[in-house]
Enzyme design. Structure first.
Site, PDB file in Angstrom:
ATOM      1  N   GLU A  98       0.835  -1.207   0.000  1.00  0.00           N
ATOM      2  CA  GLU A  98       0.000   0.000   0.000  1.00  0.00           C
ATOM      3  C   GLU A  98       0.866   1.252   0.000  1.00  0.00           C
ATOM      4  O   GLU A  98       1.933   1.263   0.615  1.00  0.00           O
ATOM      5  CB  GLU A  98      -0.864   0.023   1.271  1.00  0.00           C
ATOM      6  CG  GLU A  98      -2.226  -0.614   1.120  1.00  0.00           C
ATOM      7  CD  GLU A  98      -3.172   0.233   0.279  1.00  0.00           C
ATOM      8  OE1 GLU A  98      -2.735   1.172  -0.400  1.00  0.00           O
ATOM      9  OE2 GLU A  98      -4.364  -0.065   0.303  1.00  0.00           O
ATOM     10  N   ASP A 102      -4.586   6.163   5.198  1.00  0.00           N
ATOM     11  CA  ASP A 102      -5.061   7.497   5.560  1.00  0.00           C
ATOM     12  C   ASP A 102      -6.266   7.322   6.496  1.00  0.00           C
ATOM     13  O   ASP A 102      -6.095   7.090   7.683  1.00  0.00           O
ATOM     14  CB  ASP A 102      -5.397   8.218   4.259  1.00  0.00           C
ATOM     15  CG  ASP A 102      -5.796   9.660   4.419  1.00  0.00           C
ATOM     16  OD1 ASP A 102      -5.331  10.296   5.367  1.00  0.00           O
ATOM     17  OD2 ASP A 102      -6.572  10.169   3.591  1.00  0.00           O
ATOM     18  N   PHE A 151      -1.175  16.890   2.643  1.00  0.00           N
ATOM     19  CA  PHE A 151      -1.295  16.062   1.442  1.00  0.00           C
ATOM     20  C   PHE A 151       0.076  15.947   0.778  1.00  0.00           C
ATOM     21  O   PHE A 151       0.713  16.945   0.465  1.00  0.00           O
ATOM     22  CB  PHE A 151      -2.311  16.670   0.470  1.00  0.00           C
ATOM     23  CG  PHE A 151      -2.760  15.701  -0.575  1.00  0.00           C
ATOM     24  CD1 PHE A 151      -3.721  14.751  -0.277  1.00  0.00           C
ATOM     25  CD2 PHE A 151      -2.198  15.713  -1.839  1.00  0.00           C
ATOM     26  CE1 PHE A 151      -4.124  13.825  -1.226  1.00  0.00           C
ATOM     27  CE2 PHE A 151      -2.591  14.792  -2.801  1.00  0.00           C
ATOM     28  CZ  PHE A 151      -3.558  13.847  -2.495  1.00  0.00           C
ATOM     29  N   ARG A 164       3.394  11.710  -9.710  1.00  0.00           N
ATOM     30  CA  ARG A 164       3.761  10.331  -9.333  1.00  0.00           C
ATOM     31  C   ARG A 164       5.228  10.043  -9.646  1.00  0.00           C
ATOM     32  O   ARG A 164       5.851   9.202  -9.020  1.00  0.00           O
ATOM     33  CB  ARG A 164       2.912   9.316 -10.122  1.00  0.00           C
ATOM     34  CG  ARG A 164       1.436   9.321  -9.772  1.00  0.00           C
ATOM     35  CD  ARG A 164       0.783   8.083 -10.395  1.00  0.00           C
ATOM     36  NE  ARG A 164      -0.655   8.168 -10.439  1.00  0.00           N
ATOM     37  CZ  ARG A 164      -1.484   7.868  -9.439  1.00  0.00           C
ATOM     38  NH1 ARG A 164      -0.983   7.483  -8.283  1.00  0.00           N
ATOM     39  NH2 ARG A 164      -2.787   7.961  -9.579  1.00  0.00           N
TER      40      ARG A 164
HETATM   41  P1  IMP Z   1      -7.805   5.702   2.869  1.00  0.00           P
HETATM   42  O1  IMP Z   1      -8.838   4.768   2.333  1.00  0.00           O
HETATM   43  O2  IMP Z   1      -8.416   6.992   3.352  1.00  0.00           O
HETATM   44  O3  IMP Z   1      -6.880   5.105   3.879  1.00  0.00           O
HETATM   45  O4  IMP Z   1      -6.991   6.224   1.632  1.00  0.00           O
HETATM   46  C1  IMP Z   1      -5.993   5.549   1.065  1.00  0.00           C
HETATM   47  C2  IMP Z   1      -5.709   6.118  -0.311  1.00  0.00           C
HETATM   48  O5  IMP Z   1      -5.875   7.535  -0.402  1.00  0.00           O
HETATM   49  C3  IMP Z   1      -4.258   5.881  -0.598  1.00  0.00           C
HETATM   50  O6  IMP Z   1      -4.087   4.602  -1.153  1.00  0.00           O
HETATM   51  C4  IMP Z   1      -3.905   7.022  -1.513  1.00  0.00           C
HETATM   52  O7  IMP Z   1      -4.079   6.640  -2.851  1.00  0.00           O
HETATM   53  C5  IMP Z   1      -4.848   8.137  -1.157  1.00  0.00           C
HETATM   54  N1  IMP Z   1      -4.183   9.172  -0.317  1.00  0.00           N
HETATM   55  C6  IMP Z   1      -4.377   9.413   0.988  1.00  0.00           C
HETATM   56  N2  IMP Z   1      -3.596  10.409   1.437  1.00  0.00           N
HETATM   57  C7  IMP Z   1      -2.872  10.816   0.361  1.00  0.00           C
HETATM   58  C8  IMP Z   1      -1.858  11.814   0.170  1.00  0.00           C
HETATM   59  O8  IMP Z   1      -1.425  12.558   1.081  1.00  0.00           O
HETATM   60  N3  IMP Z   1      -1.364  11.914  -1.082  1.00  0.00           N
HETATM   61  C9  IMP Z   1      -1.763  11.132  -2.121  1.00  0.00           C
HETATM   62  N4  IMP Z   1      -2.699  10.186  -1.981  1.00  0.00           N
HETATM   63  C10 IMP Z   1      -3.248  10.028  -0.745  1.00  0.00           C
END
Ligand code: IMP
Length: 179
Positions: A98, A102, A151, A164
């Protein structure tokens, strides 16, 4: 540094050193077996390639995609599985790679997905963890770095599909996404 970034959070060399540690940790668990390493596209792709090449353990690769974001910096809600695996993982040791945990919703969705497929074991390795933003109680088995709630982009992570390809991890300027 890219002009849209505010500061560098993790330099290339710091990331590479920690990726080696993650690889050694996985080797200690899996050397002598052939686990299936699953890349959760697209954010994990750079980490995935570096991690697998740093490991001594033989692995098979597979890919899936889960997304909860549009072109935004805040998760849009319930994650959806957009791309399934190519192969069956039933009875296999799976290493899920992963990019970032977040809110944790993506990881909960993926854990359930692999449980339903009756894997032999599931080990989650995350490049980044943002514990301050957690909405559900879940965590990776190995986390490379813990970061604050800004972010971040680079090393596979994007904002609206950009950045990326940056070799480092950086905080994006707010002016880039707050119009
Ligand atoms: P979660 O489901 O909220 O845990 O989100 C996970 C996904 O959100 C990650 O796999 C990332 O693709 C995206 N994400 C969360 N925070 C960031 C960030 O700071 N930068 C870029 N993508 C993020």
């Amino acid at each position: 540094m890219h002009r849209d970034c505010e500061s560098i959070v993790l330099r290339e060399e710091e990331i590479a050193a920690r990726v080696k540690e993650a690889a050694a940790w996985l080797d200690a668990r899996f050397f002598g077996t052939v686990p299936v390493a699953v890349c959760n596209l697209k954010g994990s792709v750079v980490f995935f390639c570096d991690l697998l090449r740093a490991m001594r353990t033989d692995t098979e690769m597979d890919f899936m995609a889960v997304s909860s974001y549009g072109d935004e910096t805040v998760a849009a809600g319930r994650p959806k599985i957009k791309k399934q695996l190519f192969s069956s993982v039933e009875g296999r040791d799976v290493i899920l790679v992963e990019d970032i945990v977040d809110t944790g919703r993506t990881l909960v969705t993926l854990r359930k997905f692999f449980e339903e497929r009756r894997v032999r074991s599931l080990t989650v390795v995350a490049l980044l963890d943002k514990p301050a933003r957690r909405k559900v109680n879940v965590s990776a088995d190995f986390t490379c770095f813990t970061v604050g709630d800004a972010f971040v982009v680079g090393y596979g992570l994007d904002y609206a599909e950009k950045y990326r390809d940056l070799p480092y991890l950086a905080v994006l300027k707010r002016s880039v996404y707050e119009h």
